[in-house]
Design an enzyme around this catalytic site. Structure first.
Site, PDB file in Angstrom:
ATOM      1  N   ASP A   4      -2.913  55.887 152.947  1.00 28.60           N
ATOM      2  CA  ASP A   4      -1.710  56.379 152.268  1.00 28.60           C
ATOM      3  C   ASP A   4      -2.035  57.740 151.639  1.00 28.60           C
ATOM      4  OD1 ASP A   4       0.776  54.705 150.281  1.00 28.60           O
ATOM      5  OD2 ASP A   4       0.407  56.840 150.404  1.00 28.60           O
ATOM      6  N   MET A   5      -1.256  58.736 152.013  1.00 27.75           N
ATOM      7  CA  MET A   5      -1.482  60.088 151.482  1.00 27.75           C
ATOM      8  C   MET A   5      -1.207  60.114 149.981  1.00 27.75           C
ATOM      9  SD  MET A   5      -2.413  61.774 154.093  1.00 27.75           S
ATOM     10  CE  MET A   5      -2.340  63.453 153.491  1.00 27.75           C
ATOM     11  N   ASP A  57       3.894  58.702 155.340  1.00 22.77           N
ATOM     12  CA  ASP A  57       2.533  59.006 154.860  1.00 22.77           C
ATOM     13  C   ASP A  57       1.629  57.780 154.797  1.00 22.77           C
ATOM     14  OD1 ASP A  57       3.394  57.655 152.514  1.00 22.77           O
ATOM     15  OD2 ASP A  57       2.173  58.976 151.263  1.00 22.77           O
ATOM     16  N   GLU A  58       2.003  56.731 155.518  1.00 19.23           N
ATOM     17  CA  GLU A  58       1.310  55.456 155.321  1.00 19.23           C
ATOM     18  C   GLU A  58       1.215  54.669 156.624  1.00 19.23           C
ATOM     19  OE1 GLU A  58       3.715  53.233 152.602  1.00 19.23           O
ATOM     20  OE2 GLU A  58       2.553  51.409 152.889  1.00 19.23           O
TER      21      GLU A  58
HETATM   22  P1  TTP Z   1       4.475  57.201 148.443  1.00 19.95           P
HETATM   23  O1  TTP Z   1       3.277  57.041 149.315  1.00 19.95           O
HETATM   24  O2  TTP Z   1       5.052  55.973 147.823  1.00 19.95           O
HETATM   25  O3  TTP Z   1       4.121  58.169 147.228  1.00 19.95           O
HETATM   26  P2  TTP Z   1       3.219  59.474 147.202  1.00 19.95           P
HETATM   27  O4  TTP Z   1       2.523  59.709 148.490  1.00 19.95           O
HETATM   28  O5  TTP Z   1       4.051  60.611 146.711  1.00 19.95           O
HETATM   29  O6  TTP Z   1       2.179  59.144 146.067  1.00 19.95           O
HETATM   30  P3  TTP Z   1       0.949  58.125 146.097  1.00 19.95           P
HETATM   31  O7  TTP Z   1      -0.262  58.968 145.847  1.00 19.95           O
HETATM   32  O8  TTP Z   1       1.223  57.161 145.001  1.00 19.95           O
HETATM   33  O9  TTP Z   1       0.940  57.487 147.444  1.00 19.95           O
HETATM   34  O10 TTP Z   1       5.625  57.923 149.229  1.00 19.95           O
HETATM   35  C1  TTP Z   1       5.383  58.929 150.180  1.00 19.95           C
HETATM   36  C2  TTP Z   1       6.445  60.013 150.100  1.00 19.95           C
HETATM   37  O11 TTP Z   1       7.734  59.448 150.274  1.00 19.95           O
HETATM   38  C3  TTP Z   1       6.466  60.707 148.755  1.00 19.95           C
HETATM   39  O12 TTP Z   1       5.562  61.805 148.679  1.00 19.95           O
HETATM   40  C4  TTP Z   1       7.911  61.130 148.660  1.00 19.95           C
HETATM   41  C5  TTP Z   1       8.687  60.100 149.442  1.00 19.95           C
HETATM   42  N1  TTP Z   1       9.340  59.153 148.517  1.00 19.95           N
HETATM   43  C6  TTP Z   1      10.667  59.393 148.162  1.00 19.95           C
HETATM   44  O13 TTP Z   1      11.298  60.331 148.648  1.00 19.95           O
HETATM   45  N2  TTP Z   1      11.260  58.529 147.281  1.00 19.95           N
HETATM   46  C7  TTP Z   1      10.612  57.471 146.699  1.00 19.95           C
HETATM   47  O14 TTP Z   1      11.184  56.725 145.881  1.00 19.95           O
HETATM   48  C8  TTP Z   1       9.239  57.251 147.071  1.00 19.95           C
HETATM   49  C9  TTP Z   1       8.469  56.093 146.476  1.00 19.95           C
HETATM   50  C10 TTP Z   1       8.651  58.105 147.986  1.00 19.95           C
HETATM   51 MG    MG Z   2       1.506  58.163 149.458  1.00 22.84          MG
END
Ligand code: TTP
Ligand code: MG
Length: 348
Positions: A9-10, A103-104
């Site tokens: 996960d990014m 991103d996952e």
């Molecule tokens: P996530 O992997 O949940 O969050 P993240 O990568 O920003 O942070 P983390 O280090 O905790 O993994 O989500 C990936 C992308 O999806 C995030 O950068 C932006 C988008 N996203 C939204 O647009 N709305 C949301 O509510 C969430 C949770 C994510």
């Molecule tokens: Mg992420």
């Protein structure tokens, strides 16, 4: 561990891309989200999270918490582009990938004959050097635990959860961390004095099934570290092949076989890399009159060796009787199956 599942996960994905594309934003609180105060936060950089800003928070609230933050609109096209490069790195490691979001992903790396930690380090290194971003990696023997592991020491984390770490690693967790336990269930459980997984261990299987309905059994098992879900490959490859239009039309079979040898090499390398084997070999030929001939041979056992592929391809070619010159030659293998053991060639 019989299965080895990796979850990647990014870190603060959209915000990290913005910081990568504009170096002035590095180390600053960056908040990406809908335009204007009426929108919500898509994500916030870890610097902004220190102020209590997080995904799904209304922008006006984020601005109250972090007034000096840098607020940017989303650029989905760019994030998709970066995501594609990340998945390219992952697909280079294995084809047993289940993309979950932009991103996952989950990777089943059970068949890779290399220490999981080495595979994780390789992926992290490659994404950092070639793309310029950090990713968090979790490794365990099922999906639930590997996802928990990737979240363990974000950002830029790496964590393995082995069988002997369960249940002690799960016990102190808040029940909200358990996949499948929604907000409503958390509230209801809190009301009966259940806050942590340890509290939940006291609930019987029957109670869970009654309380959570059809997910009851799953939740009962999850908190005990059991999760049988497979990594579901969404875009399974049906065939691997290579063809070329010749610079000059040819009629000599010996010359054609040189191409078949070259293609066999490439295809065999791809089979090794993707951890799959093939049962069917197909030769394709286009004559100078643009007639296409394809002929296949299916064998009883799976193959991946270049010599084996080449020999079958030659047999097929020899069985074709043609009097014209040809302008295109191709070789494909299909009927793919899984290879049990794969030695990673990228880790020296
Ligand atoms: P996530 O992997 O949940 O969050 P993240 O990568 O920003 O942070 P983390 O280090 O905790 O993994 O989500 C990936 C992308 O999806 C995030 O950068 C932006 C988008 N996203 C939204 O647009 N709305 C949301 O509510 C969430 C949770 C994510
Ligand atoms: Mg992420």
């Amino acid at each position: 561990m019989d299965r080895i599942i990796m979850h990647v996960d990014m870190d603060a994905f959209f915000a990290s891309v913005e910081q990568m594309d504009n170096k002035k934003l590095k180390g600053k609180p960056v908040i990406v989200g809908g335009r204007g105060d009426r929108g919500v936060v898509a994500t916030a950089s870890y610097e902004a999270r220190a102020y209590g800003v997080h995904s799904a928070m209304p922008i006006f609230m984020a601005k109250k918490r972090c007034p000096l933050g840098i607020y940017l609109p989303t650029r989905h096209k760019r994030y998709k582009e970066v995501s594609n490069s990340i998945f390219k790195v992952l697909f280079n490691v294995t084809s047993l990938i289940e993309p979950v979001s932009i991103d996952e992903a989950y990777l089943d790396i059970s068949h890779i004959n290399e220490k999981p930690l080495m595979v994780a380090k390789y992926i992290k290194d490659k994404i950092r050097k070639e793309i310029g971003l950090t990713i968090s990696v979790g490794i365990s023997y099922n999906k639930f635990l590997s996802k928990l592991a990737s979240d363990w020491n974000k950002p830029n984390g790496i964590k393995i959860i082995t069988e002997d770490m369960v249940p002690s690693i799960l016990m102190p967790l808040s029940i909200s961390k358990i996949h499948g336990v929604g907000k409503k269930s958390v509230k209801r459980l809190n009301n009966i004095g259940v806050f942590t997984v340890e509290d939940m261990y006291k609930l019987s299987k029957g109670f869970c099934m009654e309380y959570f309905g059809k997910f009851g059994l799953e939740i009962y098992e999850r908190i005990r570290g059991i999760d049988r879900r497979e990594v579901i490959i969404s875009r399974e490859r049906k065939s691997i092949g290579k063809e070329t239009t010749l610079k000059k039309d040819i009629i000599s079979k010996e010359e054609m076989k040189k191409y078949l040898l070259e293609f066999s090499n490439i295809i065999s390398n791809n089979l090794y890399r993707e951890g799959v084997l093939a049962k069917t070999v197909t030769v394709k030929i286009k004559t100078s009159n643009f007639e296409i001939h394809t002929r296949s041979k299916t064998i009883n056992n799976y193959i991946k060796d270049k010599r084996e592929i080449y020999n079958i391809a030659c047999d097929i070619l020899d069985s074709i009787d043609f009097k014209e010159t040809i302008r295109l030659i191709g070789l494909t293998v299909s009927n793919l199956g899984e290879n049990k053991i794969q030695q990673l060639s990228f880790i020296k």
